[in-house]
Design a protein around this motif. Structure first.
Motif, PDB file in Angstrom:
ATOM      1  N   GLN A  46     -49.377  -6.179  70.581  1.00 48.86           N
ATOM      2  CA  GLN A  46     -48.711  -5.541  69.459  1.00 48.86           C
ATOM      3  C   GLN A  46     -49.054  -4.052  69.387  1.00 48.86           C
ATOM      4  OE1 GLN A  46     -49.742  -7.120  65.636  1.00 48.86           O
ATOM      5  NE2 GLN A  46     -47.857  -6.412  64.674  1.00 48.86           N
ATOM      6  N   ARG A  47     -50.331  -3.713  69.577  1.00 46.58           N
ATOM      7  CA  ARG A  47     -50.729  -2.308  69.574  1.00 46.58           C
ATOM      8  C   ARG A  47     -50.076  -1.542  70.722  1.00 46.58           C
ATOM      9  NH1 ARG A  47     -55.685  -4.859  68.324  1.00 46.58           N
ATOM     10  NH2 ARG A  47     -56.349  -4.681  70.510  1.00 46.58           N
ATOM     11  N   GLN A  48     -49.907  -2.210  71.839  1.00 45.59           N
ATOM     12  CA  GLN A  48     -49.249  -1.577  72.975  1.00 45.59           C
ATOM     13  C   GLN A  48     -47.786  -1.275  72.668  1.00 45.59           C
ATOM     14  OE1 GLN A  48     -49.171  -3.984  76.496  1.00 45.59           O
ATOM     15  NE2 GLN A  48     -48.513  -2.303  77.817  1.00 45.59           N
ATOM     16  N   LEU A  49     -47.104  -2.221  72.023  1.00 46.51           N
ATOM     17  CA  LEU A  49     -45.703  -2.010  71.664  1.00 46.51           C
ATOM     18  C   LEU A  49     -45.553  -0.870  70.654  1.00 46.51           C
ATOM     19  CD1 LEU A  49     -44.363  -5.676  71.388  1.00 46.51           C
ATOM     20  CD2 LEU A  49     -43.783  -3.976  73.126  1.00 46.51           C
ATOM     21  N   VAL A  50     -46.491  -0.758  69.730  1.00 48.12           N
ATOM     22  CA  VAL A  50     -46.441   0.334  68.757  1.00 48.12           C
ATOM     23  C   VAL A  50     -46.564   1.680  69.464  1.00 48.12           C
ATOM     24  CG1 VAL A  50     -47.660   1.418  66.827  1.00 48.12           C
ATOM     25  CG2 VAL A  50     -47.271  -1.050  66.835  1.00 48.12           C
ATOM     26  N   ARG A  51     -47.496   1.788  70.423  1.00 43.35           N
ATOM     27  CA  ARG A  51     -47.655   3.037  71.170  1.00 43.35           C
ATOM     28  C   ARG A  51     -46.416   3.338  72.009  1.00 43.35           C
ATOM     29  NH1 ARG A  51     -52.886   0.892  72.006  1.00 43.35           N
ATOM     30  NH2 ARG A  51     -52.244   0.211  74.095  1.00 43.35           N
ATOM     31  N   MET A  52     -45.846   2.320  72.632  1.00 41.59           N
ATOM     32  CA  MET A  52     -44.638   2.514  73.441  1.00 41.59           C
ATOM     33  C   MET A  52     -43.471   2.973  72.578  1.00 41.59           C
ATOM     34  SD  MET A  52     -44.893  -0.827  75.937  1.00 41.59           S
ATOM     35  CE  MET A  52     -43.226  -0.595  76.525  1.00 41.59           C
ATOM     36  N   ARG A  53     -43.350   2.383  71.397  1.00 40.69           N
ATOM     37  CA  ARG A  53     -42.257   2.768  70.504  1.00 40.69           C
ATOM     38  C   ARG A  53     -42.401   4.209  70.039  1.00 40.69           C
ATOM     39  NH1 ARG A  53     -43.082  -0.895  66.964  1.00 40.69           N
ATOM     40  NH2 ARG A  53     -41.909  -2.497  68.079  1.00 40.69           N
ATOM     41  N   ARG A  54     -43.644   4.620  69.740  1.00 40.49           N
ATOM     42  CA  ARG A  54     -43.881   5.986  69.299  1.00 40.49           C
ATOM     43  C   ARG A  54     -43.583   6.984  70.414  1.00 40.49           C
ATOM     44  NH1 ARG A  54     -48.516   5.237  67.382  1.00 40.49           N
ATOM     45  NH2 ARG A  54     -49.739   5.785  69.219  1.00 40.49           N
ATOM     46  N   GLN A  55     -44.041   6.714  71.617  1.00 36.84           N
ATOM     47  CA  GLN A  55     -43.785   7.607  72.745  1.00 36.84           C
ATOM     48  C   GLN A  55     -42.302   7.647  73.104  1.00 36.84           C
ATOM     49  OE1 GLN A  55     -45.917   9.677  74.076  1.00 36.84           O
ATOM     50  NE2 GLN A  55     -47.573   8.929  72.753  1.00 36.84           N
ATOM     51  N   HIS A  56     -41.653   6.503  72.974  1.00 36.13           N
ATOM     52  CA  HIS A  56     -40.225   6.445  73.276  1.00 36.13           C
ATOM     53  C   HIS A  56     -39.427   7.309  72.299  1.00 36.13           C
ATOM     54  CE1 HIS A  56     -36.454   4.767  74.749  1.00 36.13           C
ATOM     55  NE2 HIS A  56     -36.105   4.529  73.507  1.00 36.13           N
ATOM     56  N   ASN A  57     -39.775   7.262  71.026  1.00 33.91           N
ATOM     57  CA  ASN A  57     -39.078   8.082  70.038  1.00 33.91           C
ATOM     58  C   ASN A  57     -39.304   9.567  70.286  1.00 33.91           C
ATOM     59  OD1 ASN A  57     -38.046   5.853  68.683  1.00 33.91           O
ATOM     60  ND2 ASN A  57     -39.801   5.702  67.307  1.00 33.91           N
ATOM     61  N   ARG A  58     -40.489   9.932  70.748  1.00 30.54           N
ATOM     62  CA  ARG A  58     -40.755  11.338  71.047  1.00 30.54           C
ATOM     63  C   ARG A  58     -39.975  11.816  72.263  1.00 30.54           C
ATOM     64  NH1 ARG A  58     -47.389  11.312  70.425  1.00 30.54           N
ATOM     65  NH2 ARG A  58     -47.448  11.109  68.123  1.00 30.54           N
ATOM     66  N   ALA A  59     -39.700  10.916  73.186  1.00 30.75           N
ATOM     67  CA  ALA A  59     -39.026  11.296  74.428  1.00 30.75           C
ATOM     68  C   ALA A  59     -37.509  11.133  74.362  1.00 30.75           C
ATOM     69  CB  ALA A  59     -39.581  10.461  75.582  1.00 30.75           C
ATOM     70  N   ARG A  60     -36.966  10.871  73.177  1.00 31.09           N
ATOM     71  CA  ARG A  60     -35.513  10.677  73.071  1.00 31.09           C
ATOM     72  C   ARG A  60     -34.739  11.941  73.407  1.00 31.09           C
ATOM     73  NH1 ARG A  60     -34.034   9.049  67.383  1.00 31.09           N
ATOM     74  NH2 ARG A  60     -31.946   9.174  68.297  1.00 31.09           N
ATOM     75  N   PHE A  61     -35.300  13.100  73.128  1.00 29.93           N
ATOM     76  CA  PHE A  61     -34.585  14.360  73.324  1.00 29.93           C
ATOM     77  C   PHE A  61     -35.246  15.134  74.461  1.00 29.93           C
ATOM     78  CE2 PHE A  61     -34.650  13.318  68.754  1.00 29.93           C
ATOM     79  CZ  PHE A  61     -33.311  13.009  68.597  1.00 29.93           C
ATOM     80  N   SER A  62     -34.413  15.574  75.394  1.00 25.58           N
ATOM     81  CA  SER A  62     -34.926  16.295  76.552  1.00 25.58           C
ATOM     82  C   SER A  62     -35.085  17.783  76.296  1.00 25.58           C
ATOM     83  CB  SER A  62     -33.983  16.087  77.745  1.00 25.58           C
ATOM     84  OG  SER A  62     -32.664  16.552  77.432  1.00 25.58           O
ATOM     85  N   SER A  63     -34.496  18.301  75.217  1.00 33.69           N
ATOM     86  CA  SER A  63     -34.570  19.734  74.928  1.00 33.69           C
ATOM     87  C   SER A  63     -34.403  19.961  73.431  1.00 33.69           C
ATOM     88  CB  SER A  63     -33.486  20.502  75.696  1.00 33.69           C
ATOM     89  OG  SER A  63     -32.197  20.097  75.268  1.00 33.69           O
ATOM     90  N   LYS A  64     -34.717  21.188  73.007  1.00 30.45           N
ATOM     91  CA  LYS A  64     -34.551  21.557  71.608  1.00 30.45           C
ATOM     92  C   LYS A  64     -33.065  21.557  71.225  1.00 30.45           C
ATOM     93  CE  LYS A  64     -35.933  23.104  67.586  1.00 30.45           C
ATOM     94  NZ  LYS A  64     -36.513  24.454  67.473  1.00 30.45           N
ATOM     95  N   ALA A  65     -32.194  21.941  72.149  1.00 33.03           N
ATOM     96  CA  ALA A  65     -30.759  21.955  71.869  1.00 33.03           C
ATOM     97  C   ALA A  65     -30.244  20.553  71.578  1.00 33.03           C
ATOM     98  CB  ALA A  65     -30.006  22.565  73.046  1.00 33.03           C
ATOM     99  N   GLU A  66     -30.732  19.568  72.334  1.00 40.19           N
ATOM    100  CA  GLU A  66     -30.308  18.190  72.104  1.00 40.19           C
ATOM    101  C   GLU A  66     -30.826  17.672  70.769  1.00 40.19           C
ATOM    102  OE1 GLU A  66     -30.242  13.902  74.477  1.00 40.19           O
ATOM    103  OE2 GLU A  66     -31.245  15.654  75.329  1.00 40.19           O
ATOM    104  N   ARG A  67     -32.027  18.081  70.404  1.00 35.38           N
ATOM    105  CA  ARG A  67     -32.578  17.682  69.108  1.00 35.38           C
ATOM    106  C   ARG A  67     -31.757  18.297  67.962  1.00 35.38           C
ATOM    107  NH1 ARG A  67     -37.501  15.659  67.732  1.00 35.38           N
ATOM    108  NH2 ARG A  67     -38.193  15.956  69.886  1.00 35.38           N
TER     109      ARG A  67
END
Length: 291
Positions: free
Chosen positions: A86-107
């Motif tokens: 469960q802790r692993q999934l929480v970390r994966m979800r957090r990192q995944h949300n941070r990596a959703r945007f490849s650039s500031k323009a996309e954000r």
């Protein structure tokens, strides 16, 4: 049964064949020459936990920065996960949300699209307005028009510009009321869009405001019809040039209500159209020449 093609003729009478959604029919005698009963729509059925629609995902949408093609690590409703997993999934979800945007323009694009969706919903506008507004926002970003300007202002400006292009009766003040930007930010963004992209905008006809104003004042359809005649008469004689179309529509509605003996004050229609009582009075005076 063999599926016929458009070039084949009827086996019975030699007539012309017509293909419908799942049948091939003779136009002369009505014989069903071929059929195809395959359901080519989405398939929802799953073999576990009953029927579920989670297998197909959401449709592609222009109003999402990634067209809805990105994946998410969801919370799900399956077996309970505890401890280290469960802790692993929480970390994966957090990192995944941070990596959703490849650039500031996309954000920035994702933020602008979210604001456009909220504005369109708040103003009760149709879906095509949302899609075209997002496309206009993307075009503005491609032309570097967003530099030094408010993202909220540009989001509101694209919605207002789309309403102008599609002749949807929404005033700038109405958009500003629901937007997270002030009127000056919206004006600056709209002027940049109009200047750099050459929007095919024109004046909105007062007739476009009449259905909404009639509904908000709870008037009858015959009063709206009379107000429509007044607005058409003013346009044909070139007497609405330089005037606020919203105020002209309110004045026509006020005069039509007066003709039908309905008690509607100048103050009510002026507040509804966000104009002064003098604007209503001057246009209503002109309408005395009608007929």
């Amino acid at each position: 049964m063999k599926r016929a093609t458009q070039t084949e003729s009827c086996e019975e009478c030699g007539g012309r064949l017509r293909t419908t959604e799942n049948e091939v029919i003779c136009e002369e005698c009505g014989l069903v020459v071929g059929e195809d009963s395959i359901d080519r729509g989405p398939e929802w059925r799953t073999l576990e936990n009953g029927d579920s629609r989670r297998r197909t995902g959401a449709p592609l949408e222009r109003s999402r920065h990634d067209r809805g093609l990105s994946t998410r690590i969801g919370f799900g409703a399956g077996a309970e996960v505890t401890g280290k997993r469960q802790r692993q999934l929480v970390r994966m979800r957090r990192q995944h949300n941070r990596a959703r945007f490849s650039s500031k323009a996309e954000r920035n694009k994702a933020y602008g699209f979210t604001e456009i969706r909220r504005l369109v919903s708040s103003l009760s506008l149709p879906t095509p307005v949302r899609e075209q507004s997002c496309a206009l926002f993307e075009s503005a970003q491609h032309e570097d028009l967003l530099c030094g300007r408010s993202l909220e202002g540009f989001s509101a400006a694209t919605v207002y510009a789309t309403c102008r292009v599609q002749s949807i009766a929404r005033t700038m003040d109405e958009v500003v009321t629901q937007a997270r930007a002030n009127k000056s930010e919206l004006k600056a963004a709209y002027n940049a869009l109009n200047r750099e992209l050459g929007l095919p905008v024109g004046p909105i006809s007062p007739v476009e405001y009449l259905p909404r104003y009639t509904s908000e004042l709870e008037l009858q359809a015959d009063i709206e019809s009379r107000a429509r005649e007044y607005a058409t008469w003013l346009r044909e004689r070139g007497r609405i040039g330089g005037k606020n179309p919203s105020g002209v529509a309110a004045a026509c509605l006020y005069r039509a209500a007066y003709d039908h003996g309905v008690d509607v004050t100048q103050t009510e229609v002026a507040e509804l159209a966000n104009v002064s009582r003098m604007t209503i009075r001057s246009t209503a005076t002109e309408l005395k020449q009608y007929g």
